[in-house]
Design an enzyme around this catalytic site. Sequence first.
Site, short mmCIF file in Angstrom:
data_model
loop_
_atom_site.label_atom_id
_atom_site.label_comp_id
_atom_site.label_asym_id
_atom_site.label_seq_id
_atom_site.Cartn_x
_atom_site.Cartn_y
_atom_site.Cartn_z
CB SER A 46 -0.90 0.00 1.24
OG SER A 46 -0.10 0.16 2.40
CG ASP A 81 -3.33 -3.17 -2.43
OD1 ASP A 81 -4.08 -3.34 -3.40
OD2 ASP A 81 -3.58 -3.58 -1.27
CG HIS A 82 -6.46 -0.10 -2.65
ND1 HIS A 82 -7.69 -0.01 -3.25
CD2 HIS A 82 -6.41 -1.32 -2.06
CE1 HIS A 82 -8.35 -1.12 -3.03
NE2 HIS A 82 -7.61 -1.94 -2.31
CG ASP A 103 -9.24 2.43 -5.60
OD1 ASP A 103 -10.24 2.79 -6.25
OD2 ASP A 103 -9.28 2.02 -4.43
CD GLU A 133 -11.72 -0.73 -5.81
OE1 GLU A 133 -10.62 -1.16 -5.45
OE2 GLU A 133 -12.55 -0.24 -5.03
N GLY A 200 -10.34 -7.98 -0.24
CA GLY A 200 -11.03 -8.38 0.98
C GLY A 200 -11.14 -9.88 1.14
CG ASN A 221 -5.74 -8.14 -3.37
OD1 ASN A 221 -5.30 -8.90 -4.23
ND2 ASN A 221 -5.92 -6.85 -3.58
CG ASN A 223 -3.00 -6.07 4.70
OD1 ASN A 223 -2.01 -6.50 5.28
ND2 ASN A 223 -3.31 -4.79 4.69
CB THR A 224 -7.45 -8.23 7.56
OG1 THR A 224 -7.68 -7.00 6.88
CG2 THR A 224 -7.99 -8.16 8.96
P1 13P Z 1 -8.24 -7.94 3.60
O1 13P Z 1 -8.40 -6.74 4.49
O2 13P Z 1 -9.48 -8.77 3.56
O3 13P Z 1 -7.04 -8.73 3.95
O4 13P Z 1 -8.07 -7.40 2.11
C1 13P Z 1 -6.84 -6.89 1.68
C2 13P Z 1 -6.97 -6.24 0.36
O5 13P Z 1 -7.92 -6.43 -0.38
C3 13P Z 1 -5.86 -5.35 -0.03
O6 13P Z 1 -6.08 -4.72 -1.25
#
Ligand code: 13P
Length: 281
Positions: A46, A81-82, A103, A133, A200, A221, A223-224
């Site tokens: 990011s 990313d984004h 994005d 996106e 997500g 993707n 991340n969380t």
């Molecule tokens: P999560 O928050 O579900 O991991 O998604 C990460 C994401 O889509 C980064 O672009």
Amino acid sequence: MKNKIIQDALINNYAIPQFNINNLEWIKTILSECNNLNSPVILGVSTSAAKYMCGYKNVVNMVNNIKEYLNIKIPTIIHLDHATTYEECVSAIDAGFDSVMIDASSSLLTDNIKLTNQVCNYAHKHNVLVEAEIGHISEDININCTSVEDANNFYKQTDIDLLAAAVGTAHGCYNVKPHIQYDLITKIKESTNLPLVLHGGSGLSDECLKKCIKNGINKINFNTELQLAWSKELKSYLKENKDVYDPRKIITAGCNSMQEVIRHYIKILGSFDRYYETDNN
Ligand code: 13P
């Protein structure tokens, strides 16, 4: 623009994992585990993570040096990313990123198309992939999903390589069960035949991820889920080891849990044992 890693996933109906990186330990853990399972990987960065890691050039140098030091053989893509501006994309491309996401999904579709094409122009001259996106994927699953018509117009009027559409997922933790629009994924795939990206991915069930792939998703993707696993293990390590002060022991204490998460998703996405020689590497 054709890319071997993405094309292979598109042709053989599996998904490449994007794992977002935050620091040296995450890069080491992700690359090692993907290499162990012969899975290609996209390292998501990011704009704020890039700043944290002292800029795009440092990210590229860190990844390349770690790959060389650890003898990593799998194909990798360093991906922005984004990004929301043309300038951010140009900076990442000039620093050596392999792929960028522009994005502009909060803008009007016409403005999104215009900015995306500007980025495609610059990126493709440098052999860099572009993800864009439409519909807006945020922390809120109740946001409107992308329409097939918009997806088709966007596809026809831009030169993108990957498309992220809003199909019912959200970033971060899900407080309520998401309702994924599987039919919408199929229809967008049929009307664009582009590699589709699912943002997500964390918190979705294995069945859900598999169904998304079956219906046309080729990149997912995460991340969380890595952050949750890492921080949970680290907190319990510190609770049990109150006297520890060695920073390397502390910061790596969450890496075993991250490895498990990575292993799990690679198996679900079907990206294991896909290693082949590529000039991308
Ligand atoms: P999560 O928050 O579900 O991991 O998604 C990460 C994401 O889509 C980064 O672009």
